[in-house]
Design a protein around this motif. Structure first.
Motif, PDB file in Angstrom:
ATOM      1  N   ASP A 123       0.923  -1.165   0.065  1.00 39.26           N
ATOM      2  CA  ASP A 123       0.178  -0.342  -0.274  1.00 39.26           C
ATOM      3  C   ASP A 123       0.755   1.494   0.050  1.00 39.26           C
ATOM      4  O   ASP A 123       0.529   2.652  -0.510  1.00 39.26           O
ATOM      5  CB  ASP A 123      -0.679   0.337   1.011  1.00 39.26           C
ATOM      6  N   SER A 124       1.897   0.847   0.628  1.00 36.59           N
ATOM      7  CA  SER A 124       3.039   2.900   0.861  1.00 36.59           C
ATOM      8  C   SER A 124       3.579   3.155  -0.441  1.00 36.59           C
ATOM      9  O   SER A 124       3.851   3.906  -0.964  1.00 36.59           O
ATOM     10  CB  SER A 124       3.627   1.932   2.001  1.00 36.59           C
ATOM     11  N   LEU A 125       3.693   1.121  -1.224  1.00 33.58           N
ATOM     12  CA  LEU A 125       4.203   1.813  -2.722  1.00 33.58           C
ATOM     13  C   LEU A 125       3.499   2.432  -4.025  1.00 33.58           C
ATOM     14  O   LEU A 125       3.499   2.867  -4.311  1.00 33.58           O
ATOM     15  CB  LEU A 125       5.088   0.576  -3.047  1.00 33.58           C
ATOM     16  N   ALA A 126       1.757   1.936  -3.216  1.00 34.03           N
ATOM     17  CA  ALA A 126       0.972   2.449  -4.640  1.00 34.03           C
ATOM     18  C   ALA A 126      -0.078   4.143  -4.425  1.00 34.03           C
ATOM     19  O   ALA A 126      -0.927   3.866  -4.744  1.00 34.03           O
ATOM     20  CB  ALA A 126      -0.581   1.076  -3.637  1.00 34.03           C
ATOM     21  N   LEU A 127       0.179   3.938  -2.732  1.00 39.17           N
ATOM     22  CA  LEU A 127      -0.827   5.408  -2.589  1.00 39.17           C
ATOM     23  C   LEU A 127      -0.685   6.271  -4.148  1.00 39.17           C
ATOM     24  O   LEU A 127      -2.097   6.097  -4.119  1.00 39.17           O
ATOM     25  CB  LEU A 127       0.347   6.232  -1.231  1.00 39.17           C
TER      26      LEU A 127
END
Length: 469
Positions: free
Chosen positions: A453-457
């Motif tokens: 999730d942190s990469l895809a924000l």
């Protein structure tokens, strides 16, 4: 993270002094089912079990190498470092200084000189002065370019400095020799195909010369990333195993999040060691903490995930030591797995778990595995210098759809098993889709999803990636 750190400080067994010398450990071959034995043979095996040694295995060369300068001498060494030619270290170079300084590569005492480099490339081992052989499968070398070589001139010493220009170490009695990159790559990886991650990162653009010598590290290597408390040296790990009254130490090397298949291997190893006659085998859960390729889960997230594995009881915190192994990753299959095993001897491990295709990867150009999946464990069983280490090969673990849990693959009913590859696991996490119940502990899976999730924000509106079949 503090909750896992307390595991190192909470005594689970009374402390007893251990013998300073190591008695040879019995080697158990766990590859095949135990045959039916006569009563006489059973009694002979029983006597063997009673002779199991309780001392920690000796480090390679008989003495653990520790190259950090004592504190009263550090200021003097810093001044000395400023009076000799300087070499700036890359992040990977610094990781190798860390590895050498703490004795993971014992009996190596610095970056390799030419004779050590050639022995490593051609024999995967080093011959010591007394004629004995220790395993050393990866070259641990420092590259310099033409301009650095010219600046060094006739000096017998150089100072190694970090990215902040502060001195990290002094390299003495130096020797400079040709860096034959093609031969190094071909002999380490078995191919010179483009796209090998470590090669691209650390060798392709490196200098055409190698500099070896004796290393003096001015102070312990720290990264100040909130994880230094996990970076236990071989000496510190040995003290921890003694404090826990371990009579066997079995190591598990990994660079991925821990799923329940990994836990099955580790827990089953402890069960089998107890059956052998050991009273308190201790697991060294030892994730790789140096360089990894870009698509691997970063160390900080892996450590959060490992914390959940312990918190949720997938592994027993009382019989598990979690520590970070500071080595960079080569992805060099059977060549590299020898290094992973040898270094754990120096930390006190006398058993090493090896699974499918250890340290392997996909071919960088062709659609196939770079190495045969079985060759890693076969090489470990016959590698020179690893005779003292008990290798524990295991069957492949997969998800049993009938039992709804990870289990050892049963070839008699292949239709009941689901193989969840690392690629499939990562894709599920990226898509915020759950794996089958029993694949990974819920808290650990949540951490993995949070990482992706942190990469895809910034990319929330993009189409989701297809999950591989």
């Amino acid at each position: 993270m503090a909750s896992v750190a307390t595991l190192f400080l909470k005594p689970s067994f009374p402390s007893h002094p251990f013998p300073k010398t190591h008695k040879p450990h019995l080697s158990f071959n766990l590859k095949y089912p135990t045959p039916l034995l006569s009563n006489k043979e059973k009694w002979k095996n029983k006597k063997k079990q009673l002779r199991i040694s309780c001392g920690l295995i000796e480090p390679d060369g008989g003495k653990l190498v520790e190259l950090v300068v004592e504190e009263p001498l550090r200021d003097e060494k810093r001044r000395e470092a400023m009076s000799v030619p300087l070499i700036k270290l890359s992040r990977i170079d610094l990781e190798w200084v860390h590895v050498i300084s703490e004795g993971w590569a014992s009996p190596l005492r610095g970056f390799m000189k030419e004779a050590e480099f050639l022995q490593t490339l051609h024999f995967n081992s080093l011959r010591l002065e007394d004629g004995s052989v220790v395993n050393m499968s990866l070259p641990i070398v420092l590259a310099i370019d033409d301009s650095q070589k010219q600046r060094i001139g006739g000096s017998s010493k150089v100072a190694l400095v970090g990215s902040d220009e502060k001195p990290v170490a002094i390299l003495s009695n130096i020797e400079i020799y040709k860096h034959n990159k093609e031969e190094r790559i071909a002999r380490t990886w078995g191919t010179t195909a483009p796209g090998l991650p470590y090669v691209e990162q650390a060798i392709t653009n490196a200098g055409n010369w190698l500099i070896g010598g004796d290393l003096e590290v001015i102070e312990p290597i720290k990264y100040n990333d909130g994880l230094d408390q996990y970076r236990l040296s071989p000496a510190e790990l040995r003290k921890e195993f003694q404090r826990r009254n371990a009579d066997a130490v079995f190591a598990f090397q990994l660079r991925n999040p821990v799923h329940n298949g990994h836990a099955l291997l580790m827990n089953d190893t402890r069960r089998r060691l107890l059956e052998m006659g050991y009273k308190n085998p201790v697991l060294l859960l030892h994730p790789l903490g140096g360089y990894t390729k870009a698509d691997d889960v970063p160390l900080s997230w892996r450590m959060k995930q490992h914390e959940k594995v312990l918190e949720e009881g997938v592994l027993n915190p009382e019989t598990t030591v979690v520590a970070i192994f500071p080595s960079p990753m080569h992805y060099a299959g059977p060549t590299e797995v020898q290094w992973h095993a040898k270094s754990r001897i120096n930390a006190g491990a006398n058993f090493y778990i090896v699974g499918r295709d250890p340290a392997g990867m996909s071919h960088p150009v062709e659609k196939r595995d770079l190495y045969d999946a079985d060759h890693g464990k076969k090489v470990l069983s016959m590698a020179p210098g690893l005779e003292r280490l008990n290798i524990l090969p295991f069957r492949v673990a997969a998800y049993d759809k009938k039992q709804m849990k990870m289990d050892f693959f049963d070839p008699s009913r292949p239709q009941d098993f689901l193989f969840i590859s690392g690629t499939k696991m990562r894709t599920l996490a990226k898509n915020r889709e759950n794996p089958p119940d029993g694949f990974m502990c819920p808290g650990g899976w949540k951490i993995l999803v949070e990482y992706y999730d942190s990469l895809a924000l910034p990319k929330r509106n993009e189409l989701r990636e297809a999950v591989p079949a």
